[in-house]
Design a protein around this motif. Sequence first.
Motif, PDB file in Angstrom:
ATOM      1  N   CYS A  54      56.520  21.613  79.044  1.00 58.12           N
ATOM      2  CA  CYS A  54      57.546  20.606  78.448  1.00 58.12           C
ATOM      3  C   CYS A  54      58.249  21.604  78.672  1.00 58.12           C
ATOM      4  O   CYS A  54      58.631  22.626  78.891  1.00 58.12           O
ATOM      5  N   TYR A 209      63.237  20.398  67.298  1.00 59.12           N
ATOM      6  CA  TYR A 209      63.786  21.211  68.819  1.00 59.12           C
ATOM      7  C   TYR A 209      64.285  19.677  70.015  1.00 59.12           C
ATOM      8  O   TYR A 209      64.918  21.094  70.107  1.00 59.12           O
ATOM      9  N   CYS A 285      54.868  16.113  76.976  1.00 58.15           N
ATOM     10  CA  CYS A 285      54.906  16.225  76.336  1.00 58.15           C
ATOM     11  C   CYS A 285      53.597  15.229  76.148  1.00 58.15           C
ATOM     12  O   CYS A 285      53.415  14.053  75.840  1.00 58.15           O
TER      13      CYS A 285
HETATM   14  S1  SF4 Z   1      53.988  19.534  71.124  1.00 61.45           S
HETATM   15 FE1  SF4 Z   1      54.909  17.986  73.361  1.00 61.45          FE
HETATM   16  S2  SF4 Z   1      57.316  19.261  73.317  1.00 61.45           S
HETATM   17 FE2  SF4 Z   1      56.558  20.195  71.565  1.00 61.45          FE
HETATM   18  S3  SF4 Z   1      55.563  22.022  72.402  1.00 61.45           S
HETATM   19 FE3  SF4 Z   1      53.916  20.165  72.575  1.00 61.45          FE
HETATM   20  S4  SF4 Z   1      54.041  19.726  74.506  1.00 61.45           S
HETATM   21 FE4  SF4 Z   1      55.682  20.649  73.901  1.00 61.45          FE
END
Ligand code: SF4
Length: 339
Positions: A54, A209, A285
Amino acid sequence: MKETIGFPRALLYYYYYPAWRSFFESLGQTCQVSGKTTKAVIDSGIRVTVDEACLPVKAFHGHVLSLSGACDRVFVPRLVSVEKKAYICPKLMGLPDMVRHNCKGIRQIIDPCIDMSRNSRAYIKELYATGRLFTRNPLKISVARRKAKQAYEVFVRLLQAGLTPIDAMAKQDFHLLQYFRDSGTSCNTLSRHDEDVRSPIIGVLGHPYILYDSFLGMNVLDRLHLMGAKVVTMDMLQPAVVEQAAAKSQKRVFWTIGRRLLGAGYYFLMPGTVDGCLQMSAFACGPDSFIGELLQQESARSKQKVPFMTIIVDEHTGEAGVLTRLEAFMDIVERSMLR
Ligand code: SF4
């Protein structure tokens, strides 16, 4: 010996840096945070990661690389769980392995395993093991641990008083007690009748983030402010409010941030809380894909609809497109306020 510890300004830096900084500084070390995210940082992260990662994970790698040569060790914790019976996204669990494999020039990584899913003893052991890299005195480590806990508690209070993590980190350095004396409050259950009833209130959902990184989040929070909106993020809500709303879900979401996003989203979609709800999500994600779907379903079910929009960002997202969508969204919000 005094060392410089590098902290990538990415992923859960936005939640835990105040505690981590306090811990290492109490042990006499210097903390060095990487610069803000830029296109060059993202590009360097993309070059070393797999396509399927991601965007925030790619950005994290870029930040690690940017610290190369600027510090003695880089802090890349293995975040498994920060509370009982709930977990952090698997990509964060495997982060030290990914960084070791992908960022060849990085000399040393500090990678304590943070797993509070069962009991806190393993976590405390990890803290002491990390502290022993710098001192053999367990008392010093114990003091550092206590200071880190205090720093984190103050930081959370600032978030719940309505500050973003960026503002809260800046406030932690200056006039903290004065801030609490002046504001006189530490919580903010939303009320549309409090003040400023003419400004639309927009509930914004997203991983810290993305939301608080002005490059990844396309400055959405500032843009909404400039459009005259009052912005509320999930971090500004009381945990009890978020938990209560999340309990509406048929099945308990066992991802910590996913559950908070869902709870805050359900809360924002209740008529009478906010005027519009915006979700910022990262392409690729996994957790966001189903949280977004659940919120879309909730929005569709609701009789008194709260305008809801999702913006998905990836490395190709352009600011102009985001701005156009935001303007259209604010038009819809303002029209719905007239009803
Ligand atoms: S929650 Fe989603 S955006 Fe965050 S690290 Fe995991 S896959 Fe990446």
